[in-house]
Design an enzyme around this catalytic site. Structure first.
Site, PDB file in Angstrom:
ATOM      1  CG  ASP A   1      -1.890  -1.147   1.248  1.00 29.26           C
ATOM      2  OD1 ASP A   1      -2.230  -1.638   0.152  1.00 29.26           O
ATOM      3  OD2 ASP A   1      -2.293  -1.568   2.350  1.00 29.26           O
ATOM      4  CE  LYS A   2      -0.012   8.585  -0.964  1.00 27.52           C
ATOM      5  NZ  LYS A   2      -1.057   9.620  -1.115  1.00 27.52           N
TER       6      LYS A   2
END
Length: 305
Positions: free
Chosen positions: A139-140
């Site tokens: 994830d970011k």
């Protein structure tokens, strides 16, 4: 051009949509990618082209034709990525918190792919023009290590290892609550949240998802844990830890309303291990916790001593 052939033999897949089934058979494929291939006539069932809503049946023979990627129209950028390992076939790269892995609509710069294209000249093309070399994602707002494929042979091999659950992936997470036991395994299927399609949840008809965890350090109101993935579902650790009552600190999607505002979940992909596609050697690399994560732990340690 590469053809992938599958036979539906799992009763759990019977009467499920083909655009949902195929990503479970190859974790490197996204549902949107499959839908595009179906529109382009690249997916056949029993010798006939189908639509995305086709429901597979036991013993269906599926053929997916993967066309070689068009040269990416993504600009290389010097993002000073940390390369932990690199040879002619693979690389292990560090993604800092806040960086997106690959470009998407309206977001074509500053991604890990932009940096890879600047620092690594040869990347596999299997995942299409905006995701060269990308075998898996984080994830970011999760920091940590990712495997990158530099040619299509290596890419296919690494994906097969992911599907066979032989890749070692360990994460460090800070969660709310005091976990009373030293270790555990969460075996709970994950799928789309029926009330919020942008979120994942533990659901009866979800994909198999297994997370192992060990307690590293207990605090009064928090616990530092190491999580090891057996499968790699979207938001898996975040969803699983919430499911057992210990959501990640700072998680804007799955955490409690009263959590620390640290710009995203306290999660770090600190270890990756895999078998080299060409040599058969086991490659393992570790990345230390980022400074802000270390500072957070020290803060919790002092406040809850």
């Amino acid at each position: 051009m590469q053809k992938h052939e599958f036979k539906i033999e799992d009763a759990l897949l019977d009467l499920q949509r083909i655009d949902k089934v195929l990503p479970t058979l190859n974790e490197a494929w996204s549902r949107s990618q499959i839908q595009d291939w179906i529109k382009d006539g690249q997916v056949e069932v029993n010798g006939k082209k189908v639509k995305s809503n086709y429901k597979v049946k036991l013993n269906d023979q599926i053929v997916v034709t993967e066309v070689e990627a068009i040269e990416a129209d993504i600009k290389p950028e010097n993002l000073n990525l940390e390369i932990y390992y690199e040879d002619e076939d693979v690389a292990v790269v560090y993604k800092p918190k806040g960086m997106v892995v690959h470009p998407s609509a309206g977001h074509y710069s500053g991604t890990l792919v932009n940096g890879l294209m600047y620092q690594i000249k040869d990347l596999s093309g299997i995942n299409g023009e905006i995701r060269p070399g990308i075998v898996h994602r984080i994830d970011k707002d999760t920091s940590g290590l990712l495997m990158v494929a530099k040619n299509d042979v290596a890419h296919r091999d690494l994906v097969e290892q992911l599907m066979a659950k032989t890749v070692t992936r360990k994460y460090t997470a800070l969660v709310h609550g005091h976990i009373p036991h030293e270790f555990g395994t969460i075996d709970a299927p994950i799928g789309r949240n029926q009330n919020d399609r942008q979120s994942m949840d533990v659901v009866d008809n979800g994909k198999e998802a297994i997370t192992h965890f060990n307690v590293i350090e207990n605090f009064k109101n928090h616990t530092l844990v190491e999580c090891q993935l057996e499968t790699g579902r979207t938001h898996q650790i975040r969803v699983h830890m919430k499911y057992i009552g210990f959501p990640l600190v700072g998680d804007p999607k799955y955490g409690p309303k009263k959590t620390l505002n640290i710009g995203g979940q306290a999660l770090h992909a600190g270890l990756i291990g895999f078998t080299h596609p060409r040599t058969g050697e086991y490659i393992e690399r570790t990345a230390p916790l980022p400074e802000d994560f270390e500072t957070l732990i020290e803060q919790i340690r002092k406040e809850e001593a």
